[in-house]
Design an enzyme around this catalytic site. Structure first.
Site, PDB file in Angstrom:
ATOM      1  N   HIS A 153      92.037  -6.529  30.673  1.00 42.87           N
ATOM      2  CA  HIS A 153      92.165  -5.061  30.656  1.00 42.87           C
ATOM      3  C   HIS A 153      92.454  -4.547  29.245  1.00 42.87           C
ATOM      4  O   HIS A 153      93.093  -3.518  29.073  1.00 42.87           O
ATOM      5  CB  HIS A 153      93.269  -4.586  31.608  1.00 42.87           C
ATOM      6  CG  HIS A 153      93.155  -5.159  32.990  1.00 42.87           C
ATOM      7  ND1 HIS A 153      92.424  -4.539  33.990  1.00 42.87           N
ATOM      8  CD2 HIS A 153      93.637  -6.309  33.522  1.00 42.87           C
ATOM      9  CE1 HIS A 153      92.495  -5.285  35.088  1.00 42.87           C
ATOM     10  NE2 HIS A 153      93.201  -6.364  34.826  1.00 42.87           N
ATOM     11  N   SER A 274      80.094   6.361   5.285  1.00 40.80           N
ATOM     12  CA  SER A 274      79.825   7.726   5.731  1.00 40.80           C
ATOM     13  C   SER A 274      79.280   8.534   4.566  1.00 40.80           C
ATOM     14  O   SER A 274      79.632   8.287   3.414  1.00 40.80           O
ATOM     15  CB  SER A 274      81.129   8.336   6.242  1.00 40.80           C
ATOM     16  OG  SER A 274      81.093   9.734   6.116  1.00 40.80           O
TER      17      SER A 274
END
Ligand code: ARG
Length: 496
Positions: A153, A274
């Site tokens: 999980h 970026s």
């Protein structure tokens, strides 16, 4: 070029807007080579059977040999099949060239050509997968003692090692490879000789063309041979599963290379920045593996749904299916390649992985196991005792180790009614992830003994895969040589 060789006197010209709409030339490029070989094998067989004269047949064979691999496909001729035939007719005239499609149809030819191009892709993908598995196993070898938290999980679960974790990648990819190998036996069958659907009264020899084209057997029923694409859908589903596994690995690389995890550095060759935030290093290659996986799922859905309501036998909806095969193959092949490079160059941050282990109470299961085994507390009760200690550690912000030393006896007495006394050195043993890992000597566990056993066995698996791929390549090459030799002899000893 005129399309008359196909429409003949039967039909007037195709409406201009129907030309591009119906043509498959824009995605038939991959089929040029197989189609030329099919024509050669078919013509050699017709000569052999005495159906076509050697003079006419060898003219065809010579013409076919001169076919450029980069044949420009004219959409006005619909597809690769008509382009090849038109090229030949133009080159050697209609008398000989016009025999090319005797006892052969585009329907059996396209099914045959797809199988030939697909089997090659399959071998290449399987062998690329073997390289990727080898790369993973190399990294496994480097990290047998690299401790890390195992997750369920996405929460810290139990200590394990990076080697153990990476073998899980390998094993999934090994299954992908096995699936593709198994599917090969259904792909590598020859539909040739089915003709349009009902075979032919011409005395052809399907066995000979099968052999010359390197197939292991026939798709026997002529209706099935031209109608079925389940062989390709099977491979696409295998590829969709392989992409799922690649995507899961890619997802972990994105996650682990984030500053939050800080567990891995992806090399610059697989990252981008970026256009506005100069500090960024984005795991774009890994993200695109994830993204392209969806395209392969799309290929699977498109192709499987395309066939479900088709009446037998050939329908041209099948033409619409073909580019999805190449899309799935090419995406999978290139994804394996980039993932391999990325994993080769990735730098795992051992210190960070070790540090992550110290957060929380990752040894909780070991403590519960200890209470169950050493103090005969039923495991479910031991689980409750340890859960109680973890809650105290979290709520009261006390180190798990201290809570064990100070509160275990009380909790065990209250919850399990058992007297437990534990020494600091016993606690340290239980909390030591190295020990915890090394105690897991069961088959498939993270101890170095178990991992080393798995490495030996996995390397053997990779070798077997590589042998399969090279044996298949050898067989295809041998069939190719046989085809060249047979046509050489028919042409009269001339070399290509
Ligand atoms: N271009 C077609 C395909 O890809 C070849 C078969 C065409 N057959 C036909 N009867 N129109 O499936």
């Amino acid at each position: 070029m005129s399309r008359d060789i196909l429409r003949g006197d039967r039909l007037k010209r195709l409406a201009p807007e129907s030309i591009e709409y119906t043509a498959s030339t824009s995605f038939d490029g991959i089929l040029v080579k197989p189609v030329v070989k099919i024509n050669m094998a078919h013509m050699a067989m017709l000569i052999n059977q005495g159906v076509v004269s050697r003079a006419q047949g060898s003219l065809c064979l010579k013409g076919l040999r001169e076919m450029p691999e980069t044949l420009q496909l004219d959409p006005a001729l619909e597809d690769v099949h008509m382009n090849v035939e038109a090229f030949l007719v133009k080159k050697i005239g209609g008398n000989a060239g016009g025999q090319l499609n005797l006892a052969k149809s585009r329907n059996d030819q396209v099914a045959t050509a797809i199988r030939m191009a697909l089997r090659e892709y399959q071998v290449n993908i399987v062998s690329e997968l073997a390289d990727l598995r080898k790369t993973i196993l190399d990294r496994v070898g480097e990290h047998i003692t690299t401790l890390m938290p195992g997750y369920t999980h996405l929460q810290h679960a139990q200590p394990t090692t990076l080697a153990h974790h990476l073998i899980a990648y390998q094993d999934a990819l090994q299954r992908d490879s096995k699936r593709l190998i198994e599917a090969y036996s259904r792909v590598n069958l020859s539909p040739l000789g089915a003709v349009a659907l009902a075979s032919t009264s011409v005395k052809i020899n399907r066995e000979l063309t099968r052999k010359l084209l390197g197939f292991d057997g026939l798709v026997e029923n002529s209706i099935d041979a031209v109608s079925s694409r389940d062989f390709a859908i099977e491979v696409i589903s295998d590829l969709a599963l392989a992409m799922t596994n690649l995507s899961k690995i890619a997802e972990e690389m994105v996650l682990w290379s984030s500053s939050e995890f800080g567990a891995m550095d992806i090399s610059d060759g697989y990252a981008s920045t970026s256009s506005v935030m100069p500090q960024k290093k984005n795991a774009v290659v890994a993200e695109l593996i994830r993204g392209k996986t969806s395209t392969v799922y799309g290929d699977l859905m498109a192709s499987i749904s395309m066939t479900k309501a088709l009446p037998y036998s050939y329908n041209i909806d099948l033409q619409q299916l073909t580019p999805h095969i190449w899309s799935a193959c090419s995406i999978t092949f290139t994804s394996i390649q980039v993932l391999k490079g990325m994993l080769q160059e990735a730098v795992f941050n051992k210190e960070r992985l070790r540090k992550l282990l110290e957060e929380g109470a990752i040894a909780a299961t070991d403590l519960a196991d200890y209470l169950a085994v050493e103090h005969s507390i039923p495991f479910r009760t031991a689980h409750t005792v340890v859960g109680n200690l973890v809650r105290r550690s979290v709520d009261e912000k006390r180190a798990f180790r201290n809570v064990i030393l100070e509160d275990l006896a009380g909790a065990a007495k209250d919850i399990a009614g058992v007297e437990v006394s534990i020494t600091p050195s016993e606690v340290d043993q239980i909390l030591d992830p190295e020990k915890s890992v090394e105690l897991r000597t069961v088959d498939g566990g993270p101890s170095s003994i178990s991992v080393k056993k798995m490495i030996v066995n996995r390397k053997k698996g990779v070798n077997e895969t590589e042998e399969w791929a090279s044996e298949r390549r050898r067989m295809l090459e041998a069939a190719n040589q046989d085809l060249v030799k047979t046509t050489d002899e028919l042409i009269g000893g001339e070399k290509a």
